[in-house]
Design a protein around this motif. Structure first.
Motif, mmCIF file in Angstrom:
data_model
loop_
_atom_site.group_PDB
_atom_site.id
_atom_site.type_symbol
_atom_site.label_atom_id
_atom_site.label_comp_id
_atom_site.label_asym_id
_atom_site.label_seq_id
_atom_site.Cartn_x
_atom_site.Cartn_y
_atom_site.Cartn_z
ATOM 1 N N THR A 98 2.221 -17.780 15.634
ATOM 2 C CA THR A 98 2.280 -18.414 14.317
ATOM 3 C C THR A 98 2.338 -19.936 14.424
ATOM 4 O OG1 THR A 98 3.506 -16.472 13.520
ATOM 5 C CG2 THR A 98 3.503 -18.432 12.116
ATOM 6 N N HIS A 99 3.207 -20.441 15.316
ATOM 7 C CA HIS A 99 3.368 -21.891 15.475
ATOM 8 C C HIS A 99 2.973 -22.342 16.883
ATOM 9 C CE1 HIS A 99 5.425 -21.963 11.618
ATOM 10 N NE2 HIS A 99 6.284 -21.053 12.037
ATOM 11 N N ASP A 100 1.988 -21.691 17.454
ATOM 12 C CA ASP A 100 1.598 -21.984 18.844
ATOM 13 C C ASP A 100 1.261 -23.456 19.048
ATOM 14 O OD1 ASP A 100 0.962 -21.466 21.534
ATOM 15 O OD2 ASP A 100 -1.146 -21.159 21.045
ATOM 16 N N LEU A 101 0.518 -24.037 18.116
ATOM 17 C CA LEU A 101 0.122 -25.440 18.265
ATOM 18 C C LEU A 101 1.330 -26.368 18.230
ATOM 19 C CD1 LEU A 101 -2.165 -27.451 18.587
ATOM 20 C CD2 LEU A 101 -2.421 -27.495 16.098
ATOM 21 N N SER A 102 2.334 -26.015 17.450
ATOM 22 C CA SER A 102 3.532 -26.865 17.355
ATOM 23 C C SER A 102 4.401 -26.779 18.603
ATOM 24 C CB SER A 102 4.371 -26.456 16.135
ATOM 25 O OG SER A 102 3.643 -26.623 14.944
ATOM 26 N N PHE A 103 4.304 -25.657 19.335
ATOM 27 C CA PHE A 103 5.176 -25.433 20.489
ATOM 28 C C PHE A 103 4.414 -25.418 21.813
ATOM 29 C CE2 PHE A 103 7.845 -23.436 17.138
ATOM 30 C CZ PHE A 103 9.045 -24.100 17.382
ATOM 31 N N CYS A 104 3.256 -26.045 21.891
ATOM 32 C CA CYS A 104 2.437 -25.869 23.095
ATOM 33 C C CYS A 104 2.503 -27.044 24.074
ATOM 34 C CB CYS A 104 0.988 -25.581 22.719
ATOM 35 S SG CYS A 104 0.164 -26.956 21.933
ATOM 36 N N SER A 105 3.446 -27.947 23.888
ATOM 37 C CA SER A 105 3.572 -29.029 24.866
ATOM 38 C C SER A 105 4.659 -28.691 25.884
ATOM 39 C CB SER A 105 3.888 -30.352 24.170
ATOM 40 O OG SER A 105 3.611 -31.443 25.045
ATOM 41 N N SER A 119 2.863 -34.876 36.591
ATOM 42 C CA SER A 119 2.612 -33.638 35.815
ATOM 43 C C SER A 119 1.144 -33.527 35.402
ATOM 44 C CB SER A 119 3.518 -33.575 34.574
ATOM 45 O OG SER A 119 4.860 -33.401 34.946
ATOM 46 N N LYS A 120 0.254 -33.715 36.374
ATOM 47 C CA LYS A 120 -1.186 -33.582 36.104
ATOM 48 C C LYS A 120 -1.685 -32.152 36.315
ATOM 49 C CE LYS A 120 -2.953 -38.258 36.776
ATOM 50 N NZ LYS A 120 -1.693 -39.000 36.742
ATOM 51 N N SER A 121 -0.794 -31.200 36.562
ATOM 52 C CA SER A 121 -1.199 -29.809 36.742
ATOM 53 C C SER A 121 -1.358 -29.136 35.391
ATOM 54 C CB SER A 121 -0.158 -29.056 37.567
ATOM 55 O OG SER A 121 1.037 -28.901 36.810
ATOM 56 N N ILE A 122 -2.040 -27.997 35.375
ATOM 57 C CA ILE A 122 -2.262 -27.292 34.114
ATOM 58 C C ILE A 122 -0.966 -26.709 33.560
ATOM 59 C CG2 ILE A 122 -2.828 -25.057 35.169
ATOM 60 C CD1 ILE A 122 -5.016 -24.799 33.017
ATOM 61 N N SER A 123 -0.019 -26.354 34.431
ATOM 62 C CA SER A 123 1.240 -25.758 33.972
ATOM 63 C C SER A 123 2.166 -26.767 33.314
ATOM 64 C CB SER A 123 1.971 -25.093 35.142
ATOM 65 O OG SER A 123 1.262 -23.989 35.632
ATOM 66 N N PHE A 124 2.194 -28.011 33.816
ATOM 67 C CA PHE A 124 3.208 -28.964 33.368
ATOM 68 C C PHE A 124 2.668 -30.149 32.583
ATOM 69 C CE2 PHE A 124 5.268 -26.749 36.907
ATOM 70 C CZ PHE A 124 6.476 -26.416 36.318
ATOM 71 N N ALA A 125 1.362 -30.292 32.476
ATOM 72 C CA ALA A 125 0.811 -31.403 31.698
ATOM 73 C C ALA A 125 1.184 -31.257 30.233
ATOM 74 C CB ALA A 125 -0.711 -31.447 31.846
ATOM 75 N N PRO A 126 1.551 -32.353 29.564
ATOM 76 C CA PRO A 126 1.822 -32.264 28.122
ATOM 77 C C PRO A 126 0.540 -31.933 27.371
ATOM 78 C CG PRO A 126 1.785 -34.561 28.846
ATOM 79 C CD PRO A 126 1.727 -33.721 30.088
ATOM 80 N N TYR A 127 0.695 -31.348 26.192
ATOM 81 C CA TYR A 127 -0.483 -30.961 25.411
ATOM 82 C C TYR A 127 -1.236 -32.207 24.937
ATOM 83 C CZ TYR A 127 -3.446 -28.705 21.955
ATOM 84 O OH TYR A 127 -4.529 -28.262 21.253
ATOM 85 N N GLY A 128 -2.543 -32.140 25.051
ATOM 86 C CA GLY A 128 -3.393 -33.252 24.632
ATOM 87 C C GLY A 128 -4.788 -33.069 25.185
#
Length: 502
Positions: A98-105, A119-128
């Motif tokens: 429901t709120h995936d976009l709001s909680f995906c960072s 944090s340039k890995s796919i697991s830890f990079a912030p959303y953007g």
């Protein structure tokens, strides 16, 4: 008459003032009620450390117990960081769908920043935009169905090698955890780098790298005490292992660039991950801004996450089979029937083994590799299950607790693969009672790579061998957990193996 006249003048004025004050009070109450935040239930916290003292050595267990008092959504304070803990399938659904976009960072954490080049890995990079490009690259170029299938011979070859090693060890005791770690190391190094890199020095390097994640760092949760991490050596140890891994990766990359030297060393595996990434870097476009550090972060992540989670799940699956003789017998009957006397189970056989698949899924229900999944961070204010969640809140989803929720699972602590036999639950689905790999944008992209390894390894071991515990009954096996980023057995799984066929 003058006093009376003065009073008459005062009365309307007083009534006006009273009415004005009442009007202001009503408006204030209405405004306050409208803007008052409905925050989730929260246990009392201590100064400075907040609720850290309540996590204990097994946070997944303790948070589960706390959720029974405070509810499926509760707000903790880890140091100065507000942290939402979700412990129900309904809460997980709202966060990851429901709120995936709001909680995906992702929150800004010290150790991933050091180990993964900021944090340039796919697991830890912030959303953007950077993360979106990286996710697309991994899904389409490194872990597509076609590419995963192309590594079938690597998987089968390494599993044959493992079976031969077990056959040679019959009559002695074997550490199955080390056996599974070696298997996954070999497969991933051949797939990612083009050659096998197993050995004591390499395994130690990888072990120290993974263990670094399990060290608590003060500065990520109490920023004004970040100097403590340097004083006690947390930063120094992380920087040291990051430097060692960086030097290792630089050598690998240079060997790939200088193909003449590399071809003699590799095992003719075809195009590996480094080949693919270097080719993408060579043809750099606006849609593919892959710098050297990003390339190294992806390779490092493949080793750390791919090896650790896969072998931990295999060890848990084997533990459950040994402890539950009924399930072991049923699985052996299935693989023996499908094998029809052949020497090994092949990948083509796996689709005919629903009980094997149910065993893996039931293992992941009880023992999700990331029991709390990886932490998320809310990017904006959100209304979640009636509660107000502020932007910047860290979020943990207790997959361990959800997988053992008696409202969702009958006899939730029992290992019963039948409950998932022919079930609609699958690795790419949107079911929220079973979330070992997460759901939504931040779900694990390596699922389809690791599952064939687990299924093929488990099928061939139970087909070829009977396993028992030296000195104790199989049903008395200790199933205690050692908490970390990945949940492992507290004690190594030491077994004796006996060939099933002479």
């Amino acid at each position: 008459m003058e006093p009376f006249s003065s009073f008459e003048g005062f009365l309307p004025s007083s009534i006006s003032c009273i009415l004005l004050v009442m009007f202001i009070c009503v408006k204030w109450i209405s405004f306050d009620k409208k803007n008052r935040k409905n925050i989730p239930p929260s246990p009392r916290k201590l100064p400075i450390i907040g609720n850290f003292h309540q996590l204990g050595s097994n946070p997944n267990h303790n948070l589960h117990i706390m959720s029974q008092k405070y509810g499926p959504v509760m707000l903790l304070h880890l140091g100065s960081i507000p942290t939402l803990v979700a412990s129900s399938a309904e809460a997980a659904h709202e966060i990851m769908k429901t709120h995936d976009l709001s909680f995906c960072s992702r929150p800004n954490l010290l150790v991933p920043n050091i180990l993964f080049y900021g944090s340039k890995s796919i697991s830890f990079a912030p959303y953007g935009e950077y993360w979106r490009q990286l996710k697309s690259l991994v899904v389409l170029k490194l872990l597509s169905n076609t590419r995963v299938k192309s590594y079938q011979k690597v998987r089968e070859n390494e599993i044959v090698h493992m079976i031969q090693m077990l056959q040679e060890s019959c009559g002695t005791t074997i550490d199955m955890g080390s056996t599974f770690a070696s298997l996954t190391n070999n497969i991933i190094s051949r797939v990612a780098l083009g050659k096998k890199l197993d050995g004591p020095k390499y395994r130690k390097l990888l072990r120290v790298f993974v263990d670094t994640f399990n060290v608590f760092n003060v500065g990520s949760y109490i920023p004004w005490l970040s100097w403590v991490d340097r004083v006690i050596g947390t930063v120094g140890r992380a920087e040291k292992i990051a430097k060692e891994f960086d030097e290792f990766l630089e050598r690998i990359i240079e060997e790939h660039v200088n193909k003449e030297n590399w071809e003699d060393a590799r095992s003719n595996e075809g195009e590996d991950f480094v080949d693919v990434l270097l080719d993408l870097q060579k043809h750099n476009t606006s849609d593919n801004n892959l710098c050297r550090d990003s390339l190294k972060a992806l390779i490092m992540e493949a080793f750390a996450a791919g090896t650790d989670t896969t072998y931990a799940t295999l060890e848990w699956a084997m533990s459950e089979l040994i402890k539950n003789s009924r399930v072991m017998k049923k699985l052996q009957e299935e693989v023996t029937e499908i094998a029809q006397g052949r020497d090994m189970i092949s990948e083509e056989d796996l689709e005919k083994m629903p009980y094997l698949k149910a065993v893996i899924k039931e293992t992941l229900r009880l023992h999700p590799p990331f029991s709390l999944l990886l932490p998320r961070k809310s990017m904006q204010d959100v209304k979640l299950m009636g509660y107000d969640i502020a932007a910047g809140t860290q979020v943990f989803i207790n997959a361990w607790a959800i997988g053992r929720d008696p409202a969702l699972w009958e006899e939730p602590n029992e290992f019963r693969p039948e409950r998932l036999l022919y079930d609609s639950i699958n690795y790419q689905g949107l079911q929220f009672e079973w979330i070992p790999f997460g759901v939504g944008r931040r779900s694990c992209p390596g699922i389809q790579f690791s599952v064939p390894v687990m299924e093929l390894a488990l099928a061939n071991i139970v087909y070829k061998f009977d396993l028992s515990l030296p000195g104790i009954k199989n049903e008395d096996l200790d199933m205690s957990e050692a908490f970390g980023v990945t949940i492992h057995r507290k004690c190594s799984l030491i077994v004796s193996v006996i060939p099933r066929f002479s």
